[in-house]
Design a protein around this motif. Structure first.
Motif, PDB file in Angstrom:
ATOM      1  N   ARG A 180       0.829  -1.206   0.000  1.00  0.00           N
ATOM      2  CA  ARG A 180       0.000   0.000   0.000  1.00  0.00           C
ATOM      3  C   ARG A 180       0.866   1.260   0.000  1.00  0.00           C
ATOM      4  O   ARG A 180       2.004   1.244   0.453  1.00  0.00           O
ATOM      5  N   LYS A 181       0.271   2.348  -0.481  1.00  0.00           N
ATOM      6  CA  LYS A 181       0.916   3.647  -0.412  1.00  0.00           C
ATOM      7  C   LYS A 181       1.011   4.086   1.045  1.00  0.00           C
ATOM      8  O   LYS A 181       0.030   4.021   1.787  1.00  0.00           O
ATOM      9  N   VAL A 182       2.178   4.558   1.449  1.00  0.00           N
ATOM     10  CA  VAL A 182       2.396   5.028   2.815  1.00  0.00           C
ATOM     11  C   VAL A 182       2.683   6.524   2.779  1.00  0.00           C
ATOM     12  O   VAL A 182       3.536   6.987   2.024  1.00  0.00           O
ATOM     13  N   PHE A 183       1.961   7.278   3.615  1.00  0.00           N
ATOM     14  CA  PHE A 183       2.173   8.713   3.741  1.00  0.00           C
ATOM     15  C   PHE A 183       2.505   9.040   5.198  1.00  0.00           C
ATOM     16  O   PHE A 183       1.959   8.438   6.117  1.00  0.00           O
ATOM     17  N   ILE A 184       3.384  10.023   5.373  1.00  0.00           N
ATOM     18  CA  ILE A 184       3.796  10.459   6.709  1.00  0.00           C
ATOM     19  C   ILE A 184       3.405  11.923   6.861  1.00  0.00           C
ATOM     20  O   ILE A 184       3.731  12.750   6.003  1.00  0.00           O
ATOM     21  N   LEU A 185       2.712  12.230   7.945  1.00  0.00           N
ATOM     22  CA  LEU A 185       2.219  13.590   8.170  1.00  0.00           C
ATOM     23  C   LEU A 185       2.918  14.219   9.367  1.00  0.00           C
ATOM     24  O   LEU A 185       2.988  13.613  10.443  1.00  0.00           O
ATOM     25  N   ASP A 186       3.438  15.418   9.174  1.00  0.00           N
ATOM     26  CA  ASP A 186       4.085  16.139  10.267  1.00  0.00           C
ATOM     27  C   ASP A 186       4.234  17.602   9.858  1.00  0.00           C
ATOM     28  O   ASP A 186       3.915  17.980   8.719  1.00  0.00           O
ATOM     29  N   SER A 187       4.733  18.413  10.774  1.00  0.00           N
ATOM     30  CA  SER A 187       4.973  19.825  10.469  1.00  0.00           C
ATOM     31  C   SER A 187       6.330  20.231  11.018  1.00  0.00           C
ATOM     32  O   SER A 187       6.868  19.595  11.919  1.00  0.00           O
ATOM     33  N   THR A 188       6.885  21.285  10.444  1.00  0.00           N
ATOM     34  CA  THR A 188       8.115  21.874  10.964  1.00  0.00           C
ATOM     35  C   THR A 188       7.904  23.371  11.116  1.00  0.00           C
ATOM     36  O   THR A 188       7.214  24.000  10.307  1.00  0.00           O
ATOM     37  N   THR A 189       8.477  23.938  12.145  1.00  0.00           N
ATOM     38  CA  THR A 189       8.324  25.359  12.439  1.00  0.00           C
ATOM     39  C   THR A 189       9.568  26.117  11.989  1.00  0.00           C
ATOM     40  O   THR A 189      10.691  25.707  12.281  1.00  0.00           O
ATOM     41  N   VAL A 190       9.362  27.203  11.262  1.00  0.00           N
ATOM     42  CA  VAL A 190      10.461  28.058  10.798  1.00  0.00           C
ATOM     43  C   VAL A 190      10.348  29.401  11.515  1.00  0.00           C
ATOM     44  O   VAL A 190       9.406  30.158  11.264  1.00  0.00           O
ATOM     45  N   PRO A 191      11.272  29.717  12.431  1.00  0.00           N
ATOM     46  CA  PRO A 191      11.212  30.996  13.158  1.00  0.00           C
ATOM     47  C   PRO A 191      11.427  32.179  12.215  1.00  0.00           C
ATOM     48  O   PRO A 191      12.234  32.112  11.293  1.00  0.00           O
ATOM     49  N   LEU A 192      10.685  33.263  12.455  1.00  0.00           N
ATOM     50  CA  LEU A 192      10.803  34.482  11.657  1.00  0.00           C
ATOM     51  C   LEU A 192      10.770  35.694  12.573  1.00  0.00           C
ATOM     52  O   LEU A 192      10.255  35.626  13.699  1.00  0.00           O
ATOM     53  N   SER A 193      11.282  36.792  12.077  1.00  0.00           N
ATOM     54  CA  SER A 193      11.236  38.038  12.831  1.00  0.00           C
ATOM     55  C   SER A 193       9.866  38.688  12.666  1.00  0.00           C
ATOM     56  O   SER A 193       9.408  38.899  11.536  1.00  0.00           O
ATOM     57  N   LEU A 194       9.231  39.026  13.773  1.00  0.00           N
ATOM     58  CA  LEU A 194       7.923  39.681  13.700  1.00  0.00           C
ATOM     59  C   LEU A 194       8.019  41.079  13.106  1.00  0.00           C
ATOM     60  O   LEU A 194       7.046  41.601  12.548  1.00  0.00           O
ATOM     61  N   GLN A 195       9.192  41.706  13.204  1.00  0.00           N
ATOM     62  CA  GLN A 195       9.347  43.036  12.638  1.00  0.00           C
ATOM     63  C   GLN A 195       9.264  42.993  11.113  1.00  0.00           C
ATOM     64  O   GLN A 195       8.664  43.862  10.486  1.00  0.00           O
ATOM     65  N   ALA A 196       9.859  41.964  10.511  1.00  0.00           N
ATOM     66  CA  ALA A 196       9.846  41.846   9.053  1.00  0.00           C
ATOM     67  C   ALA A 196       8.635  41.063   8.550  1.00  0.00           C
ATOM     68  O   ALA A 196       8.085  41.363   7.493  1.00  0.00           O
ATOM     69  N   PHE A 197       8.211  40.064   9.339  1.00  0.00           N
ATOM     70  CA  PHE A 197       7.085  39.206   8.942  1.00  0.00           C
ATOM     71  C   PHE A 197       5.953  39.403   9.961  1.00  0.00           C
ATOM     72  O   PHE A 197       5.670  38.516  10.770  1.00  0.00           O
ATOM     73  N   ASP A 198       5.328  40.570   9.929  1.00  0.00           N
ATOM     74  CA  ASP A 198       4.339  40.912  10.954  1.00  0.00           C
ATOM     75  C   ASP A 198       3.059  40.083  10.864  1.00  0.00           C
ATOM     76  O   ASP A 198       2.209  40.122  11.750  1.00  0.00           O
TER      77      ASP A 198
ATOM     78  N   LEU B  48       2.720  16.448   4.023  1.00  0.00           N
ATOM     79  CA  LEU B  48       2.376  15.040   3.841  1.00  0.00           C
ATOM     80  C   LEU B  48       3.435  14.453   2.920  1.00  0.00           C
ATOM     81  O   LEU B  48       3.522  14.816   1.747  1.00  0.00           O
ATOM     82  N   LEU B  49       4.252  13.555   3.463  1.00  0.00           N
ATOM     83  CA  LEU B  49       5.379  12.995   2.723  1.00  0.00           C
ATOM     84  C   LEU B  49       5.012  11.635   2.147  1.00  0.00           C
ATOM     85  O   LEU B  49       4.517  10.761   2.855  1.00  0.00           O
ATOM     86  N   ASP B  50       5.253  11.484   0.849  1.00  0.00           N
ATOM     87  CA  ASP B  50       5.080  10.188   0.191  1.00  0.00           C
ATOM     88  C   ASP B  50       6.308   9.348   0.509  1.00  0.00           C
ATOM     89  O   ASP B  50       7.435   9.736   0.194  1.00  0.00           O
ATOM     90  N   TYR B  51       6.088   8.193   1.139  1.00  0.00           N
ATOM     91  CA  TYR B  51       7.216   7.357   1.572  1.00  0.00           C
ATOM     92  C   TYR B  51       8.024   6.839   0.390  1.00  0.00           C
ATOM     93  O   TYR B  51       9.214   6.567   0.515  1.00  0.00           O
ATOM     94  N   ASP B  52       7.418   6.710  -0.780  1.00  0.00           N
ATOM     95  CA  ASP B  52       8.142   6.322  -1.992  1.00  0.00           C
ATOM     96  C   ASP B  52       8.875   7.543  -2.531  1.00  0.00           C
ATOM     97  O   ASP B  52       8.272   8.433  -3.126  1.00  0.00           O
ATOM     98  N   GLY B  53      10.178   7.591  -2.303  1.00  0.00           N
ATOM     99  CA  GLY B  53      10.959   8.738  -2.739  1.00  0.00           C
ATOM    100  C   GLY B  53      11.109   9.799  -1.675  1.00  0.00           C
ATOM    101  O   GLY B  53      11.945  10.698  -1.801  1.00  0.00           O
TER     102      GLY B  53
END
Length: 396
Positions: free
Chosen positions: A122-140, A156-161
Motif C-alpha cells: 500500500r501507499k504510505v504517507f507520513i504527516l508532520d509539520s516543521t516550524t520556521v522561526p521568523l522576525s515579527l518586525q519583518a514578517f508581521d 504530507l510525505l510520500d514514503y516512496d521517494g
C-alpha cells in the motif's frame, strides 16, 4: 567537456511544454514587469542552489555567469526590483502546480524507490509539520508568540521517494490537526503520524474513507479491553502487548465509536515504552511498529531541506514570497533526488549540494560528473578532501 554549464543542464531537465501550459492556466505572465515566470523560476532555483542570502546575491551571482546565460533560455539577468515585485505579486500556485507536474514527469521513466517497508504494497504517507522561526518586525503576519514570529510547514510525505505530496503553510501558532483536516489522503493508503494528530473525530473520518492509520497514543488514553492477543510467536522481543480496545471516555467514544488496535512497544534507543493506535487488525504487531519507525523519514526530509536549501531565511517578506521560496525549494529537492538516483556514484545529498554549489558554472557533462565527480585545479582542496573522507559516501 560540455559546451554548457552544469546549471544549464539541470535547467534543461524542466519540461518546457508542461510549464508553459501551467503558466497559461494561471495567466502568470500577465503584468510580468519584464520578468517572465520561467525567468523567475530560474532565478529562484539559483537562489537555492547557490544558497543566496538576498535578492542582491541572486542578481550578482547570475551576473557572474552572464556569458553563459543564453543557455538557460533567458536573455538577461533580472533586476532586484523585478524579483522583489514578482515574489510579492505572482501567484505561488504556479510553482506548486509545476512541482507536481515535474514529479510526474521525472518519475514516468523510473519511479523513486521505497527505502524500506517493501513488504507493504500500500501507499504510505507520513504527516508532520516543521516550524520556521521568523522576525515579527519583518514578517508581521507570521504570528507565533507575543514577541516571536514563525510559520509552520504542514507536510504530507510520500514514503516512496520521500517527497511531499502536500504542503500547507500557516502561522506558527496554528495547531497541526487544523491543517491535517484539509489534507486529502487517498483511499486504501496508510497514514503515519505523531500524537499531535490524535483527534478521534478526524481518525474516524479517515477510517470511513478506508484509510489505514498508525498514530502514537497519548499517555492519558482511557480504553476498555476487548481482546488481548498472545505475543509469544513474535520473533521481535520489543513487542510488549497487542490488544483490541474501544475508547472509554464518553467524548472520545462518541467521536470514534468503533474498535481500535493498541500495540505497545519497547524502544531500546530511547529506552521508553511507546503505544500505537491503528485501525488495521491484520498486520503483525511488528509491522505496526515498523510503520511508525518510518516516520523518521520526514524528520530527515525537514533536516535536508533546512540545511541544504534556503528555507530558514527568506529573500521576500510577504506570505506569497515565502510560499514561492518554499515551493521552488521543493522543485530543487526533487531535481536533486532525481540526479542522485541517476548517478552511479553513491552521493550523500549534502555532498551533492555542496559540489553543485561550487561547480554550477563549470562546463562539464552532468551525468559523467555525477557518476564520478570531475575536479579542476581551482576546486578548493578541503571540498575535494571532504568527498573522499566522508563516512557518508562510499564508492559506487
Amino acid at each position: 567537456m560540455s559546451k554548457v554549464t552544469l546549471f544549464s543542464q539541470i535547467i534543461s531537465l524542466l519540461p518546457t511544454a508542461n510549464f508553459r501550459r501551467i503558466i497559461q492556466h494561471h495567466h502568470s505572465d500577465k503584468h510580468s514587469k519584464g520578468l517572465s515566470t520561467r525567468h523567475h523560476l530560474i532565478s529562484m532555483l539559483f537562489c537555492h542552489l547557490a544558497k543566496a542570502d538576498s535578492i542582491r546575491d541572486v542578481v550578482q551571482g547570475m551576473k557572474a555567469m552572464s556569458k553563459n546565460i543564453v543557455h538557460l533560455g533567458i536573455d538577461r539577468v533580472p533586476s532586484k526590483s523585478s524579483i522583489a515585485y514578482m515574489n510579492k505579486h505572482r501567484s505561488w500556485e504556479v510553482f506548486r502546480d509545476f512541482y507536481y507536474e515535474l514529479q510526474t514527469h521525472l518519475q514516468s521513466g523510473q519511479p523513486f524507490e521505497r527505502t524500506g517497508m517493501k513488504r507493504l504494497k500500500r501507499k504510505v504517507f507520513i504527516l508532520d509539520s516543521t516550524t520556521v522561526p521568523l522576525s515579527l518586525q519583518a514578517f508581521d503576519w507570521a504570528h507565533f508568540r507575543s514577541r516571536k514570529g514563525a510559520v509552520k510547514l504542514h507536510t504530507l510525505l510520500d514514503y516512496d521517494g520521500c517527497l511531499p505530496a502536500f504542503i500547507d503553510m500557516t502561522e506558527g501558532k496554528q495547531h497541526d490537526i487544523q491543517a491535517a483536516r484539509t489534507v486529502n489522503i487517498p483511499s486504501g493508503s496508510v497514514l503515519v503520524a505523531d500524537r499531535a494528530y490524535l483527534d478521534f473525530k478526524w481518525l474516524n473520518d479517515l477510517d470511513s474513507t478506508r484509510v489505514y492509520f498508525v498514530i502514537r497514543a497519548k499517555s492519558n488514553l482511557k480504553a476498555q479491553l476487548i481482546a488481548d492477543y498472545a505475543i509469544n510467536g513474535y520473533k521481535a522481543t520489543d513487542i510488549i502487548s497487542d490488544r483490541d480496545i474501544c475508547l472509554k471516555s464518553p467524548r472520545s467514544a462518541e467521536a470514534y465509536p468503533g474498535k481500535l488496535r493498541l500495540v505497545r512497544v519497547w524502544d531500546s534507543i530511547q529506552q521508553k515504552e511507546l503505544t500505537f493506535l491503528t485501525n488495521n487488525f491484520d498486520w503483525q504487531a511488528k509491522t505496526v511498529a515498523d510503520l511508525y519507525k518510518s516516520r523518521w523519514e520526514i524528520e530527515v526530509f525537514f533536516k535536508q531541506v533546512k540545511q541544504n536549501l534556503k528555507i530558514k531565511s527568506f529573500i521576500g517578506t510577504s506570505p506569497n514570497a515565502v510560499l514561492i521560496q518554499v515551493w521552488t525549494a521543493m522543485i530543487v529537492i526533487l531535481l536533486l533526488k532525481y540526479l542522485k538516483q541517476k548517478a552511479a556514484f553513491n552521493w550523500h545529498l549534502s555532498n551533492l549540494v555542496t559540489f553543485l554549489r561550487v561547480s554550477l558554472f563549470l562546463k562539464l557533462d552532468l551525468y559523467k560528473w555525477l557518476d564520478w565527480p570531475s575536479f579542476r585545479e581551482d576546486t578548493p582542496a578541503e571540498i575535494q578532501l571532504s568527498l573522499f573522507t566522508s563516512n557518508n559516501i562510499r564508492g559506487a
